[in-house]
Design a protein around this motif. Structure first.
Motif, PDB file in Angstrom:
ATOM      1  N   THR A   1       5.219  -7.366   2.325  1.00  0.00           N
ATOM      2  CA  THR A   1       5.623  -6.515   3.443  1.00  0.00           C
ATOM      3  C   THR A   1       5.820  -5.074   2.984  1.00  0.00           C
ATOM      4  O   THR A   1       5.995  -4.794   1.796  1.00  0.00           O
ATOM      5  N   SER A   2       5.805  -4.173   3.932  1.00  0.00           N
ATOM      6  CA  SER A   2       6.032  -2.760   3.608  1.00  0.00           C
ATOM      7  C   SER A   2       7.430  -2.558   3.039  1.00  0.00           C
ATOM      8  O   SER A   2       7.638  -1.684   2.188  1.00  0.00           O
ATOM      9  N   GLU A   3       8.382  -3.377   3.499  1.00  0.00           N
ATOM     10  CA  GLU A   3       9.749  -3.264   2.983  1.00  0.00           C
ATOM     11  C   GLU A   3       9.817  -3.661   1.513  1.00  0.00           C
ATOM     12  O   GLU A   3      10.501  -3.012   0.710  1.00  0.00           O
ATOM     13  N   ARG A   4       9.104  -4.723   1.131  1.00  0.00           N
ATOM     14  CA  ARG A   4       9.089  -5.142  -0.271  1.00  0.00           C
ATOM     15  C   ARG A   4       8.410  -4.098  -1.147  1.00  0.00           C
ATOM     16  O   ARG A   4       8.859  -3.809  -2.257  1.00  0.00           O
TER      17      ARG A   4
ATOM     18  N   ALA B   1       8.227  -0.884  -0.495  1.00  0.00           N
ATOM     19  CA  ALA B   1       9.120   0.270  -0.570  1.00  0.00           C
ATOM     20  C   ALA B   1      10.239   0.039  -1.585  1.00  0.00           C
ATOM     21  O   ALA B   1      10.609   0.955  -2.335  1.00  0.00           O
ATOM     22  N   ALA B   2      10.763  -1.181  -1.631  1.00  0.00           N
ATOM     23  CA  ALA B   2      11.819  -1.485  -2.594  1.00  0.00           C
ATOM     24  C   ALA B   2      11.286  -1.426  -4.019  1.00  0.00           C
ATOM     25  O   ALA B   2      11.963  -0.940  -4.938  1.00  0.00           O
TER      26      ALA B   2
END
Length: 298
Positions: free
Chosen positions: A100-103, A105-106
């Motif tokens: 995911t984009s969140e992963r 980004a992290a």
């Protein structure tokens, strides 16, 4: 006679940095040319050449911060951490689907700031007097020590997902000595899918931008920046009188001149606009740490 100066070159892919230097030596008719900071053959972008006496300035340029534009491919690892190597692992479809984009980004955030980084085994770092990439290509085991680097910006500007990979276009601002291939490798490892670099372009070194660079085919007619202008842009400027210039060239200190410095180490420029050398603070005085050969007014 070839004048001293600095040339900004936009290195094309497929050439080594030494290839560019060799081309410049032929084009300008002098052997005394060097570069500040190697670019891999795959990489393109800004390469700074010093000509004649301006080679003395390269040591002050090579340590400047850099900016790169790159493409990182998530989903596979290679033995060189870039697209020119042999694939060593590939993520399955399920792992990629969970990207995911969140992963992402992290993972990017974790590689931003002051970080510890192990350079790629095909880097130009010397091990026992030989380049790591030469040893690696001979099949030798190469173990490089981790080093502290600073990544002040690691930004994903575009992402493209396919059935076998996720490609990230990124911009990286970093300290000298940072390996973008290692960032790609480490991001892929942290996300559990592997990663490597597929494109790399250096767009800035300190205050110098690739937009002002000549092509490798146009070196013979490229603008030659004066040593004074380059040194002042990198270090800041100290204007000195004719008498002070003479004293600095003879190894004498400028007594009580330290309050005139804009930084601990600056470029001393004589009344004719020529670079005398690089000077630094010594208590209340100023002393040369590098003197230039005398040059025509620039």
């Amino acid at each position: 006679m070839v004048r001293a100066g600095v040339i900004l070159v936009d290195k094309p892919g497929g050439m080594t940095s030494h290839d560019v230097v060799a081309r410049a030596r032929r084009a300008l008719g002098t052997r005394k040319i060097g570069h500040a900071g190697t670019l891999d053959p795959m990489a393109t972008g800004l390469l700074i050449l010093g000509v004649e006496g301006a080679t003395r300035l390269l040591t002050f340029i090579v340590g400047l911060d850099k900016r790169y534009e790159a493409t990182i491919r998530l989903g596979a690892s290679t033995d060189t951490d870039d697209a020119e190597g042999t694939e060593t692992s590939r993520a399955d479809a399920g792992a990629l689907a969970a990207m995911t984009s969140e992963r992402i980004a992290a993972g990017v955030a974790a590689l931003t700031g002051r970080i510890s980084q192990v350079p790629s085994t095909v880097s130009a770092i010397k091990v026992g007097g030989r380049r790591a990439y030469d040893l690696a290509r001979e099949g030798a085991e190469v173990e490089l020590k981790a080093r502290e680097v600073t990544v002040s910006r690691f930004e994903v500007v575009a992402a493209r997902s396919g059935p076998d990979a996720v490609d990230l276009d990124v911009v990286v601002d970093c300290s000298s000595g940072t390996y973008i291939r290692a960032l790609a490798r480490d991001l892929g490892a942290a996300l559990g899918v592997g990663g490597h670099l597929t494109a790399l372009r250096r767009t800035r070194i300190g205050p110098f931008d690739v937009g002002d660079a000549a092509s490798a085919d146009d070196i013979a007619t490229a603008s030659l920046a004066t040593p004074a202008g380059i040194a002042a842009a990198v270090l800041g400027r100290l204007g000195v009188s004719g008498d002070e210039a003479r004293d600095l060239r003879h190894g004498k200190r400028l007594t009580g001149a330290a309050p005139r410095l804009v930084a601990e180490r600056v470029a001393a420029i004589d009344p004719d606009g020529a670079l005398v050398g690089v000077v630094e603070r010594r208590g209340d005085d100023v002393k040369s740490v590098m003197n230039m050969p005398e040059e025509a007014p620039g």
